[in-house]
Design a protein around this motif. Sequence first.
Motif, PDB file in Angstrom:
ATOM      1  N   ASP A  49       5.180   3.318   7.333  1.00  0.00           N
ATOM      2  CA  ASP A  49       5.539   4.143   6.450  1.00  0.00           C
ATOM      3  C   ASP A  49       5.127   4.870   4.973  1.00  0.00           C
ATOM      4  OD1 ASP A  49       7.990   3.656   8.167  1.00  0.00           O
ATOM      5  OD2 ASP A  49       9.000   2.177   6.466  1.00  0.00           O
ATOM      6  N   LEU A  50       3.975   3.622   4.956  1.00  0.00           N
ATOM      7  CA  LEU A  50       3.206   3.493   3.437  1.00  0.00           C
ATOM      8  C   LEU A  50       1.782   4.980   4.336  1.00  0.00           C
ATOM      9  CD1 LEU A  50       1.870   3.093   0.945  1.00  0.00           C
ATOM     10  CD2 LEU A  50       0.956   1.429   2.622  1.00  0.00           C
ATOM     11  N   ALA A  51       2.002   4.688   5.770  1.00  0.00           N
ATOM     12  CA  ALA A  51       0.433   5.584   6.715  1.00  0.00           C
ATOM     13  C   ALA A  51       0.785   6.793   7.048  1.00  0.00           C
ATOM     14  CB  ALA A  51      -1.149   4.358   6.756  1.00  0.00           C
ATOM     15  N   GLY A  52       2.080   7.517   6.705  1.00  0.00           N
ATOM     16  CA  GLY A  52       2.187   8.351   7.555  1.00  0.00           C
ATOM     17  C   GLY A  52       1.812   9.044   8.163  1.00  0.00           C
ATOM     18  N   ALA A  53       1.252  10.283   8.982  1.00  0.00           N
ATOM     19  CA  ALA A  53       0.662  11.272   9.437  1.00  0.00           C
ATOM     20  C   ALA A  53       0.495  12.304   8.498  1.00  0.00           C
ATOM     21  CB  ALA A  53       1.259  12.341  10.312  1.00  0.00           C
ATOM     22  N   VAL A  55       0.966  11.594   4.369  1.00  0.00           N
ATOM     23  CA  VAL A  55       0.376  11.078   3.038  1.00  0.00           C
ATOM     24  C   VAL A  55      -1.186  10.764   2.388  1.00  0.00           C
ATOM     25  CG1 VAL A  55       0.479   8.757   2.158  1.00  0.00           C
ATOM     26  CG2 VAL A  55       2.295   9.381   3.962  1.00  0.00           C
ATOM     27  N   GLU A  56      -0.942  11.367   1.043  1.00  0.00           N
ATOM     28  CA  GLU A  56      -2.780  11.877   1.019  1.00  0.00           C
ATOM     29  C   GLU A  56      -2.624   9.881   0.425  1.00  0.00           C
ATOM     30  OE1 GLU A  56      -3.644  15.611  -1.367  1.00  0.00           O
ATOM     31  OE2 GLU A  56      -2.752  16.639   1.023  1.00  0.00           O
ATOM     32  N   VAL A  57      -4.224  10.186   0.639  1.00  0.00           N
ATOM     33  CA  VAL A  57      -4.486   8.936  -0.398  1.00  0.00           C
ATOM     34  C   VAL A  57      -4.649   9.158  -2.109  1.00  0.00           C
ATOM     35  CG1 VAL A  57      -6.411   7.415  -0.615  1.00  0.00           C
ATOM     36  CG2 VAL A  57      -5.879   7.880   1.223  1.00  0.00           C
ATOM     37  N   THR A  58      -4.058   8.171  -3.051  1.00  0.00           N
ATOM     38  CA  THR A  58      -3.774   8.106  -4.344  1.00  0.00           C
ATOM     39  C   THR A  58      -4.163   6.976  -4.537  1.00  0.00           C
ATOM     40  OG1 THR A  58      -1.089   8.204  -4.326  1.00  0.00           O
ATOM     41  CG2 THR A  58      -2.209  10.725  -4.040  1.00  0.00           C
ATOM     42  N   ASP A  59      -4.273   6.938  -6.591  1.00  0.00           N
ATOM     43  CA  ASP A  59      -4.520   4.864  -7.020  1.00  0.00           C
ATOM     44  C   ASP A  59      -2.744   5.253  -6.592  1.00  0.00           C
ATOM     45  OD1 ASP A  59      -6.980   6.172  -7.345  1.00  0.00           O
ATOM     46  OD2 ASP A  59      -5.899   6.672  -9.766  1.00  0.00           O
ATOM     47  N   ARG A  60      -2.123   5.639  -6.327  1.00  0.00           N
ATOM     48  CA  ARG A  60      -0.416   4.815  -6.626  1.00  0.00           C
ATOM     49  C   ARG A  60      -0.600   4.585  -4.284  1.00  0.00           C
ATOM     50  NH1 ARG A  60       5.095   5.125  -7.776  1.00  0.00           N
ATOM     51  NH2 ARG A  60       6.123   3.100  -5.956  1.00  0.00           N
ATOM     52  N   PHE A  61      -1.121   5.262  -4.034  1.00  0.00           N
ATOM     53  CA  PHE A  61      -0.964   4.460  -1.819  1.00  0.00           C
ATOM     54  C   PHE A  61      -1.838   3.710  -2.099  1.00  0.00           C
ATOM     55  CE2 PHE A  61      -3.687   3.811   1.194  1.00  0.00           C
ATOM     56  CZ  PHE A  61      -3.326   4.353   2.068  1.00  0.00           C
ATOM     57  N   TYR A  62      -2.673   3.225  -2.427  1.00  0.00           N
ATOM     58  CA  TYR A  62      -3.593   1.746  -2.749  1.00  0.00           C
ATOM     59  C   TYR A  62      -3.217   0.178  -3.187  1.00  0.00           C
ATOM     60  CZ  TYR A  62      -8.132   4.623  -1.153  1.00  0.00           C
ATOM     61  OH  TYR A  62      -8.868   4.710  -0.134  1.00  0.00           O
TER      62      TYR A  62
END
Length: 333
Positions: A49-53, A55-62
Amino acid sequence: MILPFRKKKPSAREADADKNEASKPQPAISRWRRALNRTRAAFGTLLRDLAGAEVEVTDRFYEDLMDTLVLADFGAELAEQTVEKLRREAAEHGYIQAQQVRGLLAEHLIAMLEEPLAQQSPQLVHPAKVSVILVAGVNGTGKTTLLAKLAKRLMAGGISCVAAAADTFRAAAVEQLEIWGERVGFRVISGRPQADPASVVFDAVKHALANDVHTVLIDTAGRLQTKHNLMEELAKIGRAAVKVAGEEKLHQTNLLVLDATTGQNAVSQAKLFSEAVSLTGIVLNKLDGSARGGVIFAVVTACGAPVLFAGVGETADDLLDFDAHEFVSNLLG
């Protein structure tokens, strides 16, 4: 009224066929997938869910990735270290998609599990020496069952075994080991109740030498002791084996059995035992019944010993050689 659908009861022949199919040996790959069903459901789903196709990398992602790792029983410190390393590597590669970072994560997790194995290259038994395998761990981790699984595997390869019932404190410990001995076909050397565990090991190694038995497997008590008492008991067991066989003729390995369902408690156990004895390797037991298999990364980091086996059931055949690639691949889904 609409009646619920009911499956037709299988015939006796169909039931037998299903039973025979279920009893056939399954490929290790499919067994890994089944063993990690619960952990994958808890961890892999969150990560997908977090790393969907898209999804862009952001501070929130990390930040969310670190939360996911903590929920997977990495522990806060290791989760933070892992995310910071991924952040640096992603920046170096110019990765901006979450799927790319997911690939980096898989590589990093595999490396974490393979590094201790590459450094130690552990040898469970020695072809020219009496091999003593000490099985340690706290109560309830499945040490006795693991010992029986190892004995069956070794004996299937032509290596003779005897077991030392060095758990002289737990009620029915000797009887449990003897039941396994009858099932698998190895002899059990035991002493009187409350006997010194080292004396039982002495007798077992002596028996092995006298009867040309190659390997002695030691079932130890699973008490949570102070570090000092634990070190003294395990060291005394080791000295007893050396006293009989001599250091030149003895090959000793020390396995720590951990219960995958205990989460971060397994980390503290690994630290305690690694300080008390030089660990040859880790056995992660009850993996098939746990949603907390991710704790193994924290365990390996804490004690530096490689994972050698995974227990995935209660029968004598339910033991898998640990494979970091299969573990991570099936963990991530």
